[in-house]
Design a protein around this motif. Structure first.
Motif, PDB file in Angstrom:
ATOM      1  N   ASN A 139       1.020  -1.383   0.047  1.00  0.00           N
ATOM      2  CA  ASN A 139       0.001   0.039   0.096  1.00  0.00           C
ATOM      3  C   ASN A 139       1.025   1.206   0.145  1.00  0.00           C
ATOM      4  O   ASN A 139       1.821   1.442   0.969  1.00  0.00           O
ATOM      5  N   LEU A 140       0.502   2.190  -1.022  1.00  0.00           N
ATOM      6  CA  LEU A 140       1.620   3.337  -1.175  1.00  0.00           C
ATOM      7  C   LEU A 140       0.833   4.504  -0.394  1.00  0.00           C
ATOM      8  O   LEU A 140       1.639   5.773  -0.456  1.00  0.00           O
ATOM      9  N   ASN A 141      -0.310   4.450   0.129  1.00  0.00           N
ATOM     10  CA  ASN A 141      -0.736   5.406   0.893  1.00  0.00           C
ATOM     11  C   ASN A 141      -0.561   5.586   2.279  1.00  0.00           C
ATOM     12  O   ASN A 141      -0.711   6.643   2.991  1.00  0.00           O
ATOM     13  N   ASP A 142       0.114   4.592   3.025  1.00  0.00           N
ATOM     14  CA  ASP A 142       0.306   4.412   4.410  1.00  0.00           C
ATOM     15  C   ASP A 142       1.991   4.667   4.501  1.00  0.00           C
ATOM     16  O   ASP A 142       2.514   5.142   3.298  1.00  0.00           O
ATOM     17  N   ASN A 143       2.317   4.984   5.902  1.00  0.00           N
ATOM     18  CA  ASN A 143       3.537   5.598   6.067  1.00  0.00           C
ATOM     19  C   ASN A 143       4.486   4.140   6.455  1.00  0.00           C
ATOM     20  O   ASN A 143       5.750   4.468   6.953  1.00  0.00           O
ATOM     21  N   TRP A 147      11.763   0.293   2.299  1.00  0.00           N
ATOM     22  CA  TRP A 147      13.206   0.808   1.729  1.00  0.00           C
ATOM     23  C   TRP A 147      13.113   2.347   1.950  1.00  0.00           C
ATOM     24  O   TRP A 147      13.895   2.852   1.591  1.00  0.00           O
ATOM     25  N   GLY A 148      11.953   2.812   2.552  1.00  0.00           N
ATOM     26  CA  GLY A 148      12.342   4.457   2.770  1.00  0.00           C
ATOM     27  C   GLY A 148      11.228   5.098   1.963  1.00  0.00           C
ATOM     28  O   GLY A 148      10.952   4.773   0.767  1.00  0.00           O
ATOM     29  N   GLY A 149      10.688   6.106   2.632  1.00  0.00           N
ATOM     30  CA  GLY A 149       9.710   7.024   1.991  1.00  0.00           C
ATOM     31  C   GLY A 149       9.929   8.241   1.604  1.00  0.00           C
ATOM     32  O   GLY A 149       8.922   9.074   1.310  1.00  0.00           O
ATOM     33  N   GLU A 153      14.767   8.374  -1.994  1.00  0.00           N
ATOM     34  CA  GLU A 153      14.406   6.838  -1.736  1.00  0.00           C
ATOM     35  C   GLU A 153      13.473   6.224  -2.469  1.00  0.00           C
ATOM     36  O   GLU A 153      13.519   5.063  -2.929  1.00  0.00           O
ATOM     37  N   LEU A 154      12.355   6.992  -2.758  1.00  0.00           N
ATOM     38  CA  LEU A 154      11.320   6.350  -3.580  1.00  0.00           C
ATOM     39  C   LEU A 154      11.632   6.681  -5.247  1.00  0.00           C
ATOM     40  O   LEU A 154      11.401   5.708  -5.890  1.00  0.00           O
ATOM     41  N   TYR A 155      12.538   7.473  -5.382  1.00  0.00           N
ATOM     42  CA  TYR A 155      12.826   7.746  -6.735  1.00  0.00           C
ATOM     43  C   TYR A 155      14.171   6.476  -6.936  1.00  0.00           C
ATOM     44  O   TYR A 155      13.898   5.722  -8.292  1.00  0.00           O
ATOM     45  N   HIS A 156      14.891   5.937  -6.101  1.00  0.00           N
ATOM     46  CA  HIS A 156      15.599   4.997  -6.049  1.00  0.00           C
ATOM     47  C   HIS A 156      14.904   3.538  -6.214  1.00  0.00           C
ATOM     48  O   HIS A 156      15.085   2.704  -7.238  1.00  0.00           O
ATOM     49  N   THR A 157      13.999   3.352  -5.441  1.00  0.00           N
ATOM     50  CA  THR A 157      13.170   2.309  -5.524  1.00  0.00           C
ATOM     51  C   THR A 157      12.417   1.992  -7.186  1.00  0.00           C
ATOM     52  O   THR A 157      12.514   1.011  -7.518  1.00  0.00           O
ATOM     53  N   ILE A 158      11.845   3.063  -7.500  1.00  0.00           N
ATOM     54  CA  ILE A 158      11.050   3.203  -8.730  1.00  0.00           C
ATOM     55  C   ILE A 158      12.155   2.728  -9.785  1.00  0.00           C
ATOM     56  O   ILE A 158      11.913   2.092 -10.874  1.00  0.00           O
ATOM     57  N   ALA A 159      13.411   3.611  -9.826  1.00  0.00           N
ATOM     58  CA  ALA A 159      14.290   3.926 -10.926  1.00  0.00           C
ATOM     59  C   ALA A 159      14.712   2.323 -11.091  1.00  0.00           C
ATOM     60  O   ALA A 159      15.200   1.764 -12.150  1.00  0.00           O
ATOM     61  N   HIS A 160      15.191   1.788 -10.054  1.00  0.00           N
ATOM     62  CA  HIS A 160      15.864   0.374 -10.006  1.00  0.00           C
ATOM     63  C   HIS A 160      15.169  -1.085  -9.638  1.00  0.00           C
ATOM     64  O   HIS A 160      15.804  -1.934  -9.792  1.00  0.00           O
ATOM     65  N   GLY A 161      13.974  -0.618  -9.057  1.00  0.00           N
ATOM     66  CA  GLY A 161      13.101  -1.847  -9.045  1.00  0.00           C
ATOM     67  C   GLY A 161      13.818  -2.451  -7.510  1.00  0.00           C
ATOM     68  O   GLY A 161      14.671  -2.373  -6.862  1.00  0.00           O
ATOM     69  N   VAL A 282       3.723   9.874  -5.785  1.00  0.00           N
ATOM     70  CA  VAL A 282       3.614   8.651  -4.632  1.00  0.00           C
ATOM     71  C   VAL A 282       4.018   9.354  -3.367  1.00  0.00           C
ATOM     72  O   VAL A 282       3.271   9.070  -2.288  1.00  0.00           O
ATOM     73  N   HIS A 283       4.795  10.027  -3.305  1.00  0.00           N
ATOM     74  CA  HIS A 283       5.096  10.812  -2.111  1.00  0.00           C
ATOM     75  C   HIS A 283       4.022  11.876  -1.544  1.00  0.00           C
ATOM     76  O   HIS A 283       3.808  12.048  -0.506  1.00  0.00           O
ATOM     77  N   SER A 284       3.362  12.258  -2.613  1.00  0.00           N
ATOM     78  CA  SER A 284       2.144  13.009  -2.560  1.00  0.00           C
ATOM     79  C   SER A 284       0.773  12.394  -2.037  1.00  0.00           C
ATOM     80  O   SER A 284      -0.066  13.010  -1.384  1.00  0.00           O
ATOM     81  N   LEU A 285       0.845  11.177  -1.894  1.00  0.00           N
ATOM     82  CA  LEU A 285      -0.320  10.259  -1.582  1.00  0.00           C
ATOM     83  C   LEU A 285      -0.592  10.478  -0.216  1.00  0.00           C
ATOM     84  O   LEU A 285      -1.663  10.222   0.367  1.00  0.00           O
ATOM     85  N   GLY A 286       0.423  10.833   0.611  1.00  0.00           N
ATOM     86  CA  GLY A 286      -0.137  11.147   2.103  1.00  0.00           C
ATOM     87  C   GLY A 286       0.948  10.180   2.936  1.00  0.00           C
ATOM     88  O   GLY A 286       1.246  10.461   4.058  1.00  0.00           O
ATOM     89  N   GLY A 287       1.499   9.251   2.380  1.00  0.00           N
ATOM     90  CA  GLY A 287       2.493   8.628   3.441  1.00  0.00           C
ATOM     91  C   GLY A 287       3.811   8.836   3.140  1.00  0.00           C
ATOM     92  O   GLY A 287       4.847   8.107   3.956  1.00  0.00           O
ATOM     93  N   GLY A 288       4.171   9.680   2.256  1.00  0.00           N
ATOM     94  CA  GLY A 288       5.707  10.074   2.077  1.00  0.00           C
ATOM     95  C   GLY A 288       6.291  10.788   2.866  1.00  0.00           C
ATOM     96  O   GLY A 288       5.651  11.532   3.719  1.00  0.00           O
ATOM     97  N   GLU A 289       7.652  10.476   3.347  1.00  0.00           N
ATOM     98  CA  GLU A 289       8.139  11.108   4.567  1.00  0.00           C
ATOM     99  C   GLU A 289       8.909  12.515   4.120  1.00  0.00           C
ATOM    100  O   GLU A 289       9.405  12.503   3.078  1.00  0.00           O
TER     101      GLU A 289
END
Length: 289
Positions: A139-143, A147-149, A153-161, A282-289
């Motif tokens: 779930n990408l809406n919670d915190n 691997w970090g929010g 960190e989100l960029y790295h996870t999306i970029a490299h999987g 994804v960061h804007s959904l509410g769970g981003g740190e």
């Protein structure tokens, strides 16, 4: 002779159409002139429209119309205009980090809108249209983040999987199978302890020995307090958020035969700009740190 057979309504003195339904007759009043003229005008308009615009189907195409209008050409023009309008934003995103984009309200708004569109096309199949996830898909809406929010960190996870073969920067973590390391009773005790952190185990007496088993076998990744570790992608077991299923039996199954999901590396497929936009969305959904 025919005129004598026509029925005339006694109240209005108007002839009827000659039809009768359950004793009801229809007056044969002429249509109002304005309505008739309007009807003729629509006919003329329709004829003129089919002459001016594409209308009549032929064997391999349709008539093009004297105005030469094409809806496909109009769409192409609109798309070109939209891309031209976006060009300045796209250029600024290309030269900015995700943190810099978020710091610019106008640029952030553009990135969120573009990221939402890219998410629906590329990510909603697993994470859901509302990004609420499903069993095995976070779930990408919670915190609660493996691997970090943060934006980077989100960029790295999306970029490299995650566990994406062929990408040296991919997130990698694997939970070992404890099927041959712990007995069935020990698995039940460990699961009872894990469940006790967020709920009520089926047998509270099993949780106490399970605490020591957890410390000996699981704490190295999940932490002594079971809150997880982002260095290993180990989930927090002390909250009520479950990725692979909740309950003691689900915990036992994950310990015996761990399920490891795979997320593709999106950078080679979508490019740097789109990955930035996705991370900001994804960061804007509410769970981003």
């Amino acid at each position: 002779m025919a005129d004598k057979q026509k029925h005339v309504d006694e109240v209005s003195g108007v002839e009827t159409t000659g039809h009768e339904w359950d004793g009801i007759r229809e007056l044969n009043n002429p249509m109002p002139r304005w309505w008739v003229y309007t009807f003729y005008a629509t006919m003329l308009w329709g004829i003129g429209y089919t002459i001016a615009y594409p209308a009549w189907p032929l064997l391999t195409e349709a008539t093009t119309g004297v105005l030469g209008y094409s809806s496909r050409a109009q769409v192409s023009t609109d798309l070109a205009d939209a891309k031209a309008g976006q060009a300045s934003y796209v250029k600024r995103i290309a030269s900015s980090t995700v943190d810099e984009i978020i710091a610019d309200p106008q640029l952030q708004q553009f990135a969120i809108a573009a990221g939402a569109s890219a998410f629906k096309v590329n990510c909603a199949q697993c994470h859901g249209s509302g990004a609420a996830g499903a069993e095995g898909f976070p779930n990408l809406n919670d915190n609660d983040w493996l691997w970090g929010g943060s934006p980077e960190e989100l960029y790295h996870t999306i970029a490299h999987g995650v566990r994406h073969t062929g990408d040296d920067g991919t997130r990698v973590s694997e939970m070992p199978s404890f099927a041959d390391m712990l007995t069935q009773d020990e698995l039940r005790q460990t699961a009872a302890y894990v469940v006790s952190l967020t709920g009520t185990p089926s047998d509270a007496a099993l949780a106490e020995p399970g605490k020591q088993l957890f410390a000996d076998n699981c704490a190295s990744c999940h932490g002594e307090d079971a809150t997880g570790s982002r260095d290993f992608g180990a989930p927090n077991l002390a909250d009520a958020i479950w990725l692979k299923g909740s309950g003691e039996q689900a915990v036992i199954e994950q310990m015996k035969t761990p399920r490891h999901g795979v997320m593709p590396a999106w950078l080679p497929r979508l490019g740097d700009n789109t990955v930035k936009q996705l991370a900001i969305f994804v960061h804007s959904l509410g769970g981003g740190e």
